[in-house]
Design a protein around this motif. Structure first.
Motif, PDB file in Angstrom:
ATOM      1  N   LEU A  73     -11.466  -9.075  -1.544  1.00 31.89           N
ATOM      2  CA  LEU A  73     -10.246  -9.720  -1.067  1.00 31.89           C
ATOM      3  C   LEU A  73     -10.708 -10.807  -0.113  1.00 31.89           C
ATOM      4  CD1 LEU A  73      -6.896  -8.365  -0.090  1.00 31.89           C
ATOM      5  CD2 LEU A  73      -8.154  -9.567   1.677  1.00 31.89           C
ATOM      6  N   LEU A  74     -10.179 -11.994  -0.291  1.00 27.14           N
ATOM      7  CA  LEU A  74     -10.539 -13.127   0.549  1.00 27.14           C
ATOM      8  C   LEU A  74      -9.310 -13.539   1.341  1.00 27.14           C
ATOM      9  CD1 LEU A  74     -12.524 -15.384   1.381  1.00 27.14           C
ATOM     10  CD2 LEU A  74     -11.710 -16.670  -0.606  1.00 27.14           C
ATOM     11  N   CYS A  75      -9.466 -13.616   2.648  1.00 29.54           N
ATOM     12  CA  CYS A  75      -8.372 -14.045   3.508  1.00 29.54           C
ATOM     13  C   CYS A  75      -8.854 -15.255   4.295  1.00 29.54           C
ATOM     14  CB  CYS A  75      -7.941 -12.921   4.445  1.00 29.54           C
ATOM     15  SG  CYS A  75      -6.447 -13.321   5.368  1.00 29.54           S
ATOM     16  N   ARG A  76      -8.114 -16.347   4.169  1.00 31.83           N
ATOM     17  CA  ARG A  76      -8.440 -17.576   4.896  1.00 31.83           C
ATOM     18  C   ARG A  76      -7.330 -17.861   5.889  1.00 31.83           C
ATOM     19  NH1 ARG A  76     -10.430 -20.297  -0.435  1.00 31.83           N
ATOM     20  NH2 ARG A  76     -12.658 -19.961  -0.200  1.00 31.83           N
ATOM     21  N   PHE A  77      -7.731 -18.220   7.087  1.00 32.88           N
ATOM     22  CA  PHE A  77      -6.800 -18.548   8.156  1.00 32.88           C
ATOM     23  C   PHE A  77      -7.037 -19.997   8.569  1.00 32.88           C
ATOM     24  CE2 PHE A  77      -7.980 -14.094   8.529  1.00 32.88           C
ATOM     25  CZ  PHE A  77      -6.771 -13.445   8.727  1.00 32.88           C
ATOM     26  N   HIS A  78      -5.978 -20.780   8.593  1.00 33.56           N
ATOM     27  CA  HIS A  78      -6.050 -22.128   9.147  1.00 33.56           C
ATOM     28  C   HIS A  78      -5.251 -22.080  10.441  1.00 33.56           C
ATOM     29  CE1 HIS A  78      -6.184 -26.465   9.496  1.00 33.56           C
ATOM     30  NE2 HIS A  78      -4.912 -26.399   9.833  1.00 33.56           N
ATOM     31  N   LEU A  79      -5.898 -22.386  11.538  1.00 30.82           N
ATOM     32  CA  LEU A  79      -5.294 -22.263  12.856  1.00 30.82           C
ATOM     33  C   LEU A  79      -4.976 -23.638  13.430  1.00 30.82           C
ATOM     34  CD1 LEU A  79      -7.895 -19.704  14.267  1.00 30.82           C
ATOM     35  CD2 LEU A  79      -5.817 -19.220  12.972  1.00 30.82           C
ATOM     36  N   ALA A  80      -3.803 -23.765  13.990  1.00 28.14           N
ATOM     37  CA  ALA A  80      -3.372 -24.991  14.670  1.00 28.14           C
ATOM     38  C   ALA A  80      -2.496 -24.545  15.836  1.00 28.14           C
ATOM     39  CB  ALA A  80      -2.603 -25.888  13.714  1.00 28.14           C
ATOM     40  N   PRO A  81      -2.322 -25.381  16.831  1.00 26.06           N
ATOM     41  CA  PRO A  81      -1.487 -24.978  17.964  1.00 26.06           C
ATOM     42  C   PRO A  81      -0.088 -24.529  17.510  1.00 26.06           C
ATOM     43  CG  PRO A  81      -2.653 -26.996  18.478  1.00 26.06           C
ATOM     44  CD  PRO A  81      -2.885 -26.714  17.013  1.00 26.06           C
ATOM     45  N   ARG A  83       0.756 -22.528  15.199  1.00 24.45           N
ATOM     46  CA  ARG A  83       0.935 -22.404  13.744  1.00 24.45           C
ATOM     47  C   ARG A  83      -0.294 -21.771  13.105  1.00 24.45           C
ATOM     48  NH1 ARG A  83       0.423 -26.248   9.195  1.00 24.45           N
ATOM     49  NH2 ARG A  83       2.133 -25.825   7.788  1.00 24.45           N
ATOM     50  N   MET A  84      -0.060 -20.886  12.153  1.00 21.26           N
ATOM     51  CA  MET A  84      -1.153 -20.279  11.403  1.00 21.26           C
ATOM     52  C   MET A  84      -0.764 -20.233   9.923  1.00 21.26           C
ATOM     53  SD  MET A  84      -2.853 -16.439  11.617  1.00 21.26           S
ATOM     54  CE  MET A  84      -3.229 -16.553  13.336  1.00 21.26           C
ATOM     55  N   VAL A  85      -1.686 -20.679   9.073  1.00 19.07           N
ATOM     56  CA  VAL A  85      -1.504 -20.567   7.633  1.00 19.07           C
ATOM     57  C   VAL A  85      -2.517 -19.529   7.153  1.00 19.07           C
ATOM     58  CG1 VAL A  85      -1.585 -21.748   5.402  1.00 19.07           C
ATOM     59  CG2 VAL A  85      -0.790 -22.975   7.449  1.00 19.07           C
ATOM     60  N   VAL A  86      -2.020 -18.531   6.439  1.00 16.78           N
ATOM     61  CA  VAL A  86      -2.860 -17.436   5.968  1.00 16.78           C
ATOM     62  C   VAL A  86      -2.788 -17.390   4.449  1.00 16.78           C
ATOM     63  CG1 VAL A  86      -3.299 -14.952   6.082  1.00 16.78           C
ATOM     64  CG2 VAL A  86      -2.281 -16.125   8.049  1.00 16.78           C
ATOM     65  N   ILE A 126      -1.530 -15.305  -2.271  1.00 13.06           N
ATOM     66  CA  ILE A 126      -0.297 -15.483  -1.519  1.00 13.06           C
ATOM     67  C   ILE A 126      -0.673 -16.264  -0.273  1.00 13.06           C
ATOM     68  CG2 ILE A 126       1.522 -14.351  -0.188  1.00 13.06           C
ATOM     69  CD1 ILE A 126       1.356 -12.033  -2.171  1.00 13.06           C
ATOM     70  N   GLU A 127       0.061 -17.343  -0.046  1.00 13.92           N
ATOM     71  CA  GLU A 127      -0.162 -18.157   1.155  1.00 13.92           C
ATOM     72  C   GLU A 127       1.116 -18.156   1.970  1.00 13.92           C
ATOM     73  OE1 GLU A 127      -2.530 -21.908   1.244  1.00 13.92           O
ATOM     74  OE2 GLU A 127      -0.580 -22.768   1.782  1.00 13.92           O
ATOM     75  N   MET A 128       0.970 -17.939   3.251  1.00 14.15           N
ATOM     76  CA  MET A 128       2.131 -17.943   4.135  1.00 14.15           C
ATOM     77  C   MET A 128       1.832 -18.755   5.377  1.00 14.15           C
ATOM     78  SD  MET A 128       1.798 -14.081   5.546  1.00 14.15           S
ATOM     79  CE  MET A 128       0.910 -13.556   4.107  1.00 14.15           C
ATOM     80  N   THR A 129       2.876 -19.317   5.932  1.00 16.93           N
ATOM     81  CA  THR A 129       2.780 -20.062   7.179  1.00 16.93           C
ATOM     82  C   THR A 129       3.644 -19.354   8.206  1.00 16.93           C
ATOM     83  OG1 THR A 129       2.515 -22.141   5.978  1.00 16.93           O
ATOM     84  CG2 THR A 129       3.198 -22.292   8.291  1.00 16.93           C
TER      85      THR A 129
END
Length: 137
Positions: A73-81, A83-86, A126-129
């Motif tokens: 299972l691969l989980c990627r997190f994009h972090l911004a002030p 806000r998080m996209v997973v 599945i991508e969520m913000t």
């Protein structure tokens, strides 16, 4: 939070975190705990962190149903002030048909600011913000 690109040495205004674990429900707590820690780093409220933990748990459950045996299972997190996209994904040899009427999807879409499902290139994702309510977004 900024990250330095290894190839160019330039400073960027993005932060990416990637977590890879066996595609097994035994690792769900690792995924939820990592998610909570990253959200806390972004100063998400306690309620937002709990909502995000639940949403990521539901995404995990949905993709694991379709994971190829022995895959990760691969989980990627994009972090911004504020806000998080997973993105949570698994290798899936067949193109699964997502159940958009499932309880898991209903919970996930209620808790996340945005959510999307993709089945491409042999992966089910599945991508969520999630945006922090404290950030005023």
């Amino acid at each position: 939070m900024s990250v330095t690109s290894q190839s160019s040495g330039e400073r960027t205004d993005r932060a990416e975190v990637e977590l890879r674990v066996p595609a097994d429900s035994a690792y769900a707590s690792v995924l939820r705990t990592t998610t909570a820690g990253l959200a806390a780093r972004l100063d998400f409220t306690i309620d937002d962190i709990e909502d995000l933990r639940i949403a990521v748990g539901e995404a995990n459950a949905m993709v694991l149903e379709h994971a190829d045996a022995g895959s990760d299972l691969l989980c990627r997190f994009h972090l911004a002030p504020g806000r998080m996209v997973v993105s949570v994904s698994v290798a899936a040899a067949t193109q699964p048909v997502p159940d958009l009427d499932s309880f898991a999807w209903q919970v996930l879409t209620t808790l996340a600011s945005e959510a999307d499902i993709s089945t491409a290139d042999g992966r089910f994702a599945i991508e969520m913000t999630m945006t922090s309510s404290a950030a005023g977004f």
